[in-house]
Write an enzyme that holds these catalytic residues in place. Structure first.
Site, PDB file in Angstrom:
ATOM      1  N   LYS A  32     -50.411  83.701  -1.961  1.00 34.60           N
ATOM      2  CA  LYS A  32     -50.783  83.468  -3.124  1.00 34.60           C
ATOM      3  C   LYS A  32     -51.327  84.825  -4.073  1.00 34.60           C
ATOM      4  CE  LYS A  32     -53.691  79.802  -2.929  1.00 34.60           C
ATOM      5  NZ  LYS A  32     -54.587  79.147  -2.098  1.00 34.60           N
ATOM      6  N   ARG A 103     -60.638  82.002  -2.038  1.00 33.50           N
ATOM      7  CA  ARG A 103     -59.799  81.213  -1.177  1.00 33.50           C
ATOM      8  C   ARG A 103     -58.603  82.082  -0.090  1.00 33.50           C
ATOM      9  NH1 ARG A 103     -59.205  78.833  -6.575  1.00 33.50           N
ATOM     10  NH2 ARG A 103     -58.948  76.657  -6.495  1.00 33.50           N
ATOM     11  N   GLY A 112     -54.058  74.004   3.828  1.00 32.00           N
ATOM     12  CA  GLY A 112     -55.041  73.086   4.290  1.00 32.00           C
ATOM     13  C   GLY A 112     -55.824  73.796   5.544  1.00 32.00           C
ATOM     14  N   MET A 114     -56.862  76.901   6.494  1.00 36.67           N
ATOM     15  CA  MET A 114     -58.195  77.685   6.306  1.00 36.67           C
ATOM     16  C   MET A 114     -59.243  77.220   5.244  1.00 36.67           C
ATOM     17  SD  MET A 114     -56.340  81.260   7.288  1.00 36.67           S
ATOM     18  CE  MET A 114     -55.023  81.173   5.933  1.00 36.67           C
ATOM     19  N   ARG A 376     -45.835  76.134 -10.324  1.00 42.37           N
ATOM     20  CA  ARG A 376     -45.049  75.734  -8.946  1.00 42.37           C
ATOM     21  C   ARG A 376     -43.749  74.890  -9.200  1.00 42.37           C
ATOM     22  NH1 ARG A 376     -49.508  71.912  -5.924  1.00 42.37           N
ATOM     23  NH2 ARG A 376     -49.623  70.493  -7.678  1.00 42.37           N
ATOM     24  N   HIS A 494     -28.656  48.964  16.861  1.00 41.03           N
ATOM     25  CA  HIS A 494     -27.258  48.119  16.185  1.00 41.03           C
ATOM     26  C   HIS A 494     -27.681  47.780  14.894  1.00 41.03           C
ATOM     27  CE1 HIS A 494     -25.535  44.230  14.963  1.00 41.03           C
ATOM     28  NE2 HIS A 494     -24.573  44.897  15.700  1.00 41.03           N
ATOM     29  N   SER A 802     -14.002  64.593  19.051  1.00 44.16           N
ATOM     30  CA  SER A 802     -14.982  64.242  18.139  1.00 44.16           C
ATOM     31  C   SER A 802     -16.360  64.064  19.005  1.00 44.16           C
ATOM     32  CB  SER A 802     -14.681  62.771  17.691  1.00 44.16           C
ATOM     33  OG  SER A 802     -15.480  62.286  16.817  1.00 44.16           O
ATOM     34  N   CYS A 869     -18.761  62.270  15.201  1.00 38.35           N
ATOM     35  CA  CYS A 869     -19.006  60.995  14.657  1.00 38.35           C
ATOM     36  C   CYS A 869     -20.118  60.165  15.240  1.00 38.35           C
ATOM     37  CB  CYS A 869     -17.652  60.165  15.083  1.00 38.35           C
ATOM     38  SG  CYS A 869     -17.517  60.077  16.745  1.00 38.35           S
ATOM     39  N   TYR A 889     -14.624  68.944  10.676  1.00 45.59           N
ATOM     40  CA  TYR A 889     -15.021  67.727   9.844  1.00 45.59           C
ATOM     41  C   TYR A 889     -16.371  67.024  10.419  1.00 45.59           C
ATOM     42  CZ  TYR A 889     -13.200  64.404  13.019  1.00 45.59           C
ATOM     43  OH  TYR A 889     -12.725  63.582  14.104  1.00 45.59           O
TER      44      TYR A 889
END
Lengths: 920, 920
Positions: A32, A103, A112, A114, A376, A494, A802, A869, A889
């Protein structure tokens, strides 16, 4: 060290035109601090302040509080003077008070974890001055009571002792609200707030034995030391452990002037985007409010106004507000404060260019002066991501490679599937959460049975098929439904696999959903939903909502096509699709698939006559009987293959021979067993006996894959014949099929050898019969861990590998994907696992086997073709891994092909970059 | 090459006092040729002959028959002359014919794979001379018809075309037998045999167009070439492939004079052993028959006589035959042919010393001359193996190391378990074959239910418990039974594991056995056996017999103890036992176990109150409920551990925390669910719901092992507390317990870390409460493949690894041990697998993971203690592997401890030998 540090600069100023630090001093100033310095140096008007370095945190940890304060006291005072000068106000000055924030800011982001203290410098005196300036006494007292609460909690330690205990300040607040019959905090009057402050201060005195500090400097030192302390609080420690952040780094601290947008009508506050976060268009936009605090803009109490005039006019049109009314009640910042607007416009342009990305800005105008509080990279939709990235590239701000890296592959889903209307979604009530099994959004009536779903959908109604689990018998209903919800099953169940193949929204394994098929209801957390009621599914997040939510169909822009071209240009690995039928094959091809990497043959056995012949084969007691039944299946399979090969003509199609255990093809309910017995002309007892004899304790590790083809070679023969005959038949029609025959579940080289022999000898027989030949390959899935361990020997009998990473993950972890739903969520919650290994390939464990198999396989056979695959073939992190380990691939479900293509290109780009530079 | 070979010696003579070759010329002369040469050189009277080298086989394969014959013609003729001289007979000589045999003999033994032709040189003329000499016309014609059959088949190719076709000679034979109403071959008269020869010769002429060769030399060349041919027959090729024997080696051929023990009363034939094959005593013994062929001795038509006088007298006593009658009808060779006996006695002594092992001899006396036909290491019982090995060592013939290597560890089983009476076994009818799950022999009445078995056994009756599968509920019945037979389940099924632990005979997975619990019958191949009928089991072979068979209890000799001492002296690895109770622990300790390597805790939860508390815990809906139930289990577990620790005092005990999925503790039948509901005071529905919710598709890959302890840490806490409290309680009594707490099924380092934390913090708590400490270790099983892959990281949280190779085999192969019974036998039969990997550790695949984990684990933690506790820990091949990969110990069922100790010592001896010499 002790001496050395004394001589070093320990406090760095930022503000005005020039900061002491810069963006490269991240280690010393924290993320920061370095960013604030960079903003200042870029010419952005940032509220001034100073950064206390991480080295001071180390000093503090080593030598304690007093030593640390002593070490920085003078520097802090000097810097405070600079801040006072910039702000034209004084720290602790009664009439014109300067308020500060404190801060944390470590090298690595620890959001979040500290503590933060705001409004330092407020006390009984200075609040009078602030009240005058803002003209809002209530606001000032409210700020003061918040400050005491925050300071009391963080610095003075008046925290609840454990999770079960109550926050002492909350207790006091609730008492007062009860006394005053105030429902919300806002119902308290200024006098009430004054009373509250009194009671808060009394509590501080009672608990600590000391008065609440009125001296701003005392407040400052206390806050700084408390924030250093918070580096070592349990949650920060835990976070560092999880993210491998060394304890020694320490945190820097940013002490910064506070600015207020509620100091009258020359003050304002707003948020803005340098480009459109929804569409990605290069249009400056945002909202603001006069005389307001930041929270007011987003809180929705007052209607925010548009920043640009163009935006304001468009907004008014949509809201059906006349131009007259607009100008009066909702004028744009461009109209109200033209010079400030001009400054803001230039600034946003500058930041967009400087950061080379769409910026999300927070700004405050305090008494006619513009301050940037934050900039940002802005969050955006998938469509905006593509548009912005491609625009930046076309604008020359970023390279092709950078454009590719800017994309989050998974967000392409939003361009490929329907999404919910954002506004409606905000109002919707989420009732359950399952696994994001197949992306997209869907709304429809709850229907529990596939056949009903088909019927009702034919009437033009929208249906959500809700099942405990789906099975191949539900295919028609899944096809007819808008989306599928299952109570059980994981990311590779499935339902999940089939839905992804169909590009259909699916939420699986929503454990809170209890289905009662008999009553045709589902109950979620005690509330019952009847068949026919509406629900909505978000397959991208796994959320299940009550009622209807409007959905938006996807639109594919030209940018998308250009992005895919860029990906194509930079990729090394190509992408295939998992598809079992011509329809899916066509979808995949349209998305740029270069063939089929997995054509499962078992799905082909379920419909109509096929299942009868299949069951006849299973019921047969000898080879002769099996061959008779297989003869019936042959023409059906051949026709299926002709369809798939034709849809993929000129591209390779990997056909996997029969994989699942045979009992999956038999009915398990009495009714269906009776039907099967009638159809096959055998006794029900015979059917039951076969079902029982095929029952397995662990079917996943049972008689399946090539274990079937090696015990019943006639099955592999028939399938090979169907494949080769299909290819030869197409050849007569001048259609080129390139079959690759894949043996599932090999683990022993001799297993593969035996299957290879069957395939090759059958193919030769067919060639002889046809007096013609086609090219084909024989290869295997590598999914059993042992196969990876003896890959060199298996490669002697295989032309391709594969990787079946679904099953390999199951066996390497020893997790059944059907059962792990019970403990995987617990494991992720407890931090034992970072991800579900069925979603993101486990590179640490499973990845070792994959890499070893590739290296050993290619050692034995140099030109071994290698792909994946498993479902991981469509998951971006996993695809990048596949690139790194040199696969040829990846193959994934059709609708994930673009995502995989992008991820593959990113892998290639990153690799090139890392070969050029050292990467940290 | 072609030229070179012409100049080389291609035929090697053996016979008389000196052979051309010697035992080192195995590559050139084949195994058999080299051995014959060695026998001759040792001074053994071997029927003379000559060896045609393997190089001739190569010539034959390269240049064909004519070339090969030309190349050896002269040498063969010269050698034949030497043979004729030695035998005092002529090849083809009418009155004094020399007959020859032609046998293959490759470098590596390929038993039965190639062809043999006997009685070469027989024709219409020579058979007259032989008939005169033997005075047995029938025998000569019988030999002749056999020769034509063999030669016609092998050399002339009158073979059945396929398996289904009939042998043409058999067809003719059967026709004739029918004509003559002869039931057996022996019923044919000499004239019938003459007729048969006529018809055989006609068949040869019809089929080949040529007369059957009468010329002995034509017979010889034909036979030699046919035997060379048989090197390339399909079964020989297949055998070579299976055993990695190169095709290029080729076979040598041994042409050897035939000798006959049936040439009148100065001829005889016999078999002898240099030591007692049953007891191992150093006593020469054997049987013979005057005027007989070799087959006659074993065929059982005539009662064979004893070779030594001492043996003969003893035999007569047992057979209750008077000394007078003995001398008259069954005199010993020692009495009948004293000088031949003396020669034989000297020879056997020489051979026993030369080969340094008990020899099994075949000899023939032809017309007063002794010929040795064969000498080989004799088969022996386990007891004899130990006695002979230790005797040879004590006699100074072999070293300690050699004595150890001479033992087959598995044969020690015969010393540790009952065995069948050999004579009775020969008459017994085998009805089925299953897996040799736990060694020993047992006879008893068929009983199907455990409670009945217990009752009936209490009445003093012997019981065989017959079940489809066993479960922990059958423990009492298994304990009461003599043996256990199951229809399903593999080598690591419940029945197998428990039976081995008890040292009780068990045959598992006998698929042919169909059990009907309702009717209380079992049906095997159509025959029904009722409860109460007798059967017998051989747990060492897996055979199941009908009726009673007498068993012999094991006796442990002093030699056994000395052998174990030798093993102890040479071993590096030590042996522990898998034991769950004090009784098993004691057995193990008596067998020399150095601690417990696996104490399963789940078996402790099944009896009486325990199972109720366990079920209460499972049924609990929250941590509080679980803790309440666990509190009841704590004292019970603690007491169990105290018992085991005390039995193993001063030695380490590895206790594995709860491993099986919780549903294993719940009842699955309605009746039992009702009972459970009543006991726990809940509704049956509640029980059913829990049972259903815990149901898993693949329980092997489900919610078990440390996944339980990590989702319900309170379970691990309770178990740790029980272990540590038990150790502390014993310490008060001055009994030293050394607990090693073992976490099952880890696959992720964080999983282990979390369990380690629970164990250590609980232990510290208990230490504080007791104000005392004990030493303990925390370690883990390595059984999930992933654990082996990330072993370095797991080792950071573990003080020991214990390989669970049962589960690792399941997951690495993807074989469920409960289900693989369907295809594993097929795989072994088809040669895809050489062994059942659940019996013998798969070094090629699973072994890689084991070795990697050991190397990586020790890299991370140098002094990591490493062992194995899977069932392979008691299998000799696997134990040797464990030694090679540097494990510290193996752990096996108590009754296998001696076997493992011996195998471990063998591993160490072999390793030292291979570090001294190069091993082929």
């Amino acid at each position: 060290m002790k001496k050395n540090i004394k001589e070093q600069k320990k406090v760095y100023f930022f503000g005005g035109k020039k900061a002491d630090g810069n963006s490269k001093m991240r280690n010393l100033l924290g993320g920061k601090g370095a960013n604030l310095a960079e903003m200042v140096n870029t010419g952005v008007p940032v509220p001034p302040g100073f950064t206390i370095t991480t080295e001071v945190c180390t000093l503090y940890n080593q030598y304690g509080k007093d030593y640390a304060i002593e070490a920085i006291k003078n520097e802090v005072k000097e810097n405070m003077k600079k801040v006072e000068k910039e702000m034209g106000a004084g720290f602790g000055e009664k009439d014109n008070p300067l308020l500060m924030s404190v801060r944390s800011g470590a090298r690595a982001s620890m959001p979040g974890m500290m503590d933060t203290v705001l409004n330092l410098g407020l006390n009984e005196q200075t609040l009078q001055g602030l009240a005058m300036k803002t003209g809002n006494e209530w606001f000032v007292w409210d700020s003061y009571r918040r400050f005491i609460h925050m300071y009391g909690d963080i610095v003075l330690g008046l925290k609840p002792e454990s999770k079960e205990d109550e926050d002492p300040f909350e207790v006091i607040m609730e008492e007062l609200k009860e006394e005053k019959s105030a429902k919300t905090d806002q119902d308290l009057s200024t006098d009430d707030l004054k009373e509250l402050v009194k009671r808060f201060k009394k509590a501080v005195k009672d608990q600590t034995g000391k008065d609440f500090p009125e001296n701003p400097w005392e407040q400052l030192w206390g806050s700084v030391m408390a924030v250093f302390d918070s580096w070592n609080n349990p949650r920060a420690r835990y976070y560092r452990k999880m993210h491998n952040i060394p304890d020694e780094w320490g945190t820097a601290i940013n002490v910064q002037a506070m600015v207020f947008g509620n100091m009258g009508n020359t003050s304002a506050t707003g948020v803005a985007f340098t480009r459109d976060a929804a569409t990605g268009e290069n249009i400056f936009n945002g909202e603001y409010l006069i005389n307001a605090q930041g929270e007011d803009v987003v809180a929705g109490i007052r209607t925010p106004r548009q920043i640009t005039k163009e935006g304001s006019v468009r907004w008014a049109k949509l809201a059906k507000i006349s131009e007259e009314q607009r100008k009066k009640e909702y004028p744009s910042l461009e109209e109200v404060m033209p010079s400030i607007y001009k400054e803001l416009f230039e600034l946003q342009k500058k930041l967009d260019t400087h950061y080379k990305d769409m910026q999300d800005l927070e700004f405050t105008i305090q008494e006619g002066k513009l301050w940037m509080l934050q900039t940002r990279n802005g969050k955006r939709t998938g469509a905006a991501m593509v548009k912005i990235g491609m625009d930046l590239y076309k604008e020359g701000l970023i390279s092709e490679q950078e454009a590719l890296l800017r994309m989050e592959p998974d967000k392409l889903n939003e361009l490929l599937h329907p999404v919910f209307d954002t506004k409606e979604l905000q109002k919707a009530k989420a009732i359950a959460n399952g696994l994001p099994a197949s992306p997209g959004a869907a709304t429809g009536q709850i229907i529990f049975f596939a056949d009903d779903a088909e019927k009702i959908a034919e009437e033009g109604k929208k249906v959500i098929l809700v099942r405990v689990e789906t099975s191949p018998e539900d295919l028609n209903g899944m096809d007819a439904a808008e989306g599928i919800l299952t109570a059980r099953g994981g990311m590779t169940s499935h339902a999940a696999v089939v839905a992804r193949g169909m590009g259909k929204c699916c939420v699986s394994g929503a454990g809170a959903v209890n289905i009662n098929y008999k009553k045709r209801t589902m109950t979620v957390n005690g509330k019952e939903y009847k068949e026919g009621e509406f629900i909505s599914l978000n397959g991208t997040t796994g959320d299940v909502y009550e009622g209807k939510i409007k959905t938006k169909d996807p639109e594919m822009s030209g940018d998308f096509g250009e992005l895919m071209e860029l990906a194509e240009k930079h990729t090394r690995m190509y992408v295939r699709a998992n598809a079992d039928n011509p329809r899916d094959a066509k979808v995949a091809r349209d998305f740029g698939a270069k063939g089929i990497g997995l054509c499962r043959t078992e799905h082909m056995f379920f419909e109509g006559k096929r299942i009868i012949a299949m069951r006849e084969m299973i019921l047969a007691n000898d080879e002769e009987g099996r061959r008779k039944a297989l003869k019936k299946l042959l023409p059906i399979q051949r026709e299926d293959f002709e369809g798939v090969f034709e849809a993929m003509q000129d591209l390779p199609v990997t056909v996997r021979l029969l994989d699942p255990p045979l009992h999956e093809f038999l009915p398990h309910e009495d009714k269906n067993q009776k039907q099967m017995a009638d159809e096959l002309g055998v006794s029900v007892d015979e059917v039951k006996t076969k079902v029982n004899s095929l029952h397995e304790m662990n079917p996943m590790l049972g008689h399946r894959g090539c274990r079937l083809g090696n015990t019943y070679p006639e099955i592999s023969e028939m399938q090979t014949r169907a494949i080769i005959e299909a290819a030869l038949n197409l050849k007569k029609k001048n259609i080129k099929a390139i079959p690759e025959i894949m043996i599932p579940l090999t683990g022993i080289p001799e297993e593969m050898k035996m299957q290879e022999d069957i395939v090759r000898s059958t193919a030769e027989k067919v060639f002889e019969e046809y007096n013609d030949r086609v090219e084909y390959l024989v290869g295997t899935m590598i999914e059993v861990p042992r196969a990876a361990l003896v890959a060199d020997k298996i490669a002697e009998h295989a032309e391709f590998f594969s990787f079946g990473t679904n099953d390999m993950t199951q066996m390497t972890y020893g997790y059944s994907r059907d059962d792990s739903g019970v403990f995987l969520p617990v494991y992720i919650q407890k931090g034992i696992l970072k991800h579900d290994p069925f979603q993101i390939l486990d590179q640490e464990g499973v990845g070792q086997l994959v890499e070893k198999a590739i290296i050993d396989g290619r050692k034995a056979k140099k030109d071994l073709k290698i792909g994946i695959c498993g479902e991981h073939g469509g998951e971006p992190n996993s695809v990048e891994f596949c690139h790194r380990v040199n696969m040829d691939y990846v193959s994934c479900s059709p609708y994930r092909v673009p995502i995989a293509r992008l991820a593959a290109a990113q892998g290639a780009v990153k690799e090139k970059a890392s070969s050029k530079y050292e990467i940290n």
